[in-house]
Design a protein around this motif. Structure first.
Motif, PDB file in Angstrom:
ATOM      1  N   MET A  10       0.902  -0.939  -0.359  1.00  0.00           N
ATOM      2  CA  MET A  10      -0.167   0.019   0.064  1.00  0.00           C
ATOM      3  C   MET A  10       0.891   1.686  -0.133  1.00  0.00           C
ATOM      4  O   MET A  10       1.699   1.488   0.651  1.00  0.00           O
ATOM      5  N   LEU A  15      -3.546   3.331   0.389  1.00  0.00           N
ATOM      6  CA  LEU A  15      -4.344   2.486  -0.779  1.00  0.00           C
ATOM      7  C   LEU A  15      -3.475   1.579  -1.779  1.00  0.00           C
ATOM      8  O   LEU A  15      -1.341   1.912  -2.185  1.00  0.00           O
ATOM      9  N   SER A  16      -4.312   1.029  -2.305  1.00  0.00           N
ATOM     10  CA  SER A  16      -3.105  -0.480  -2.554  1.00  0.00           C
ATOM     11  C   SER A  16      -4.273  -0.495  -4.102  1.00  0.00           C
ATOM     12  O   SER A  16      -5.710  -0.728  -4.078  1.00  0.00           O
ATOM     13  N   GLN A  34      -5.592  -3.516  -8.227  1.00  0.00           N
ATOM     14  CA  GLN A  34      -4.720  -4.028  -8.594  1.00  0.00           C
ATOM     15  C   GLN A  34      -6.568  -4.311 -10.155  1.00  0.00           C
ATOM     16  O   GLN A  34      -6.861  -4.142  -9.454  1.00  0.00           O
ATOM     17  N   TYR A  89      -9.897  -2.639  -8.849  1.00  0.00           N
ATOM     18  CA  TYR A  89     -10.390  -3.484  -7.302  1.00  0.00           C
ATOM     19  C   TYR A  89      -9.000  -2.124  -6.238  1.00  0.00           C
ATOM     20  O   TYR A  89      -7.623  -2.919  -6.288  1.00  0.00           O
ATOM     21  N   TYR A  90     -10.074  -1.735  -5.539  1.00  0.00           N
ATOM     22  CA  TYR A  90      -9.185  -1.110  -4.217  1.00  0.00           C
ATOM     23  C   TYR A  90      -8.871  -1.432  -3.120  1.00  0.00           C
ATOM     24  O   TYR A  90     -10.225  -2.060  -2.296  1.00  0.00           O
ATOM     25  N   HIS A  91      -8.187  -0.794  -2.121  1.00  0.00           N
ATOM     26  CA  HIS A  91      -8.506  -1.242  -1.036  1.00  0.00           C
ATOM     27  C   HIS A  91      -7.406   0.355  -0.659  1.00  0.00           C
ATOM     28  O   HIS A  91      -5.896   0.296  -0.451  1.00  0.00           O
ATOM     29  N   ILE A  92      -8.540   0.338   0.439  1.00  0.00           N
ATOM     30  CA  ILE A  92      -8.050   1.439   0.995  1.00  0.00           C
ATOM     31  C   ILE A  92      -8.014   1.698   2.408  1.00  0.00           C
ATOM     32  O   ILE A  92      -9.065   1.004   3.147  1.00  0.00           O
ATOM     33  N   ASP A  93      -7.185   2.721   3.235  1.00  0.00           N
ATOM     34  CA  ASP A  93      -7.246   1.761   4.441  1.00  0.00           C
ATOM     35  C   ASP A  93      -6.931   3.240   4.724  1.00  0.00           C
ATOM     36  O   ASP A  93      -6.197   4.367   4.639  1.00  0.00           O
ATOM     37  N   TYR A 113     -14.811   4.610  -3.024  1.00  0.00           N
ATOM     38  CA  TYR A 113     -14.646   3.288  -2.949  1.00  0.00           C
ATOM     39  C   TYR A 113     -15.468   2.470  -3.875  1.00  0.00           C
ATOM     40  O   TYR A 113     -15.978   1.836  -4.684  1.00  0.00           O
ATOM     41  N   ASN A 133     -14.484   1.004  -7.637  1.00  0.00           N
ATOM     42  CA  ASN A 133     -14.033   0.178  -7.176  1.00  0.00           C
ATOM     43  C   ASN A 133     -15.116  -1.060  -8.355  1.00  0.00           C
ATOM     44  O   ASN A 133     -15.969  -1.061  -8.686  1.00  0.00           O
TER      45      ASN A 133
END
Length: 97
Positions: A1, A13-14, A16, A23-27, A43, A47
């Motif tokens: 991230m 943020l990451s 793919q 497709y995101y991953h948000i922390d 998102y 997403n």
């Protein structure tokens, strides 16, 4: 991230690319409810979208949603910074695919 350095809140943020969709991953820390809300809006909207659709998202989305009327300049910049990073990640993923 990777950290979205433009945000005052530590946002990570990451992204793919899978089957032509991003497709995101948000922390975002739980003690930053406004930024978590921004991340949630982006998102839900981005997403699973195609890189082209993400890149075509208006840069003034915050203004189009009317959020700048209720928020200060710093929060508006945070929303826009996260959107731009998500767009940049989508474009980068297509260039490396």
């Amino acid at each position: 991230m990777e950290q979205v350095d433009e945000c005052m809140t530590p946002v990570f943020l990451s992204a793919q690319l899978h089957d032509g969709k991003v497709y995101y991953h948000i922390d975002v820390p739980s003690d930053a409810p406004t930024m978590r809300g921004f991340a949630g809006i982006l998102y839900v909207g981005l997403n699973g979208a195609t890189p082209a659709a993400i890149a075509a998202t208006p840069g003034d989305l915050c203004q189009q949603l009317g959020l700048q009327k209720a928020l200060g300049a710093l929060r508006t910049r945070g929303f826009t910074a996260l959107l731009r990073r998500m767009q940049r990640n989508a474009v980068d993923l297509t260039e490396t695919a």
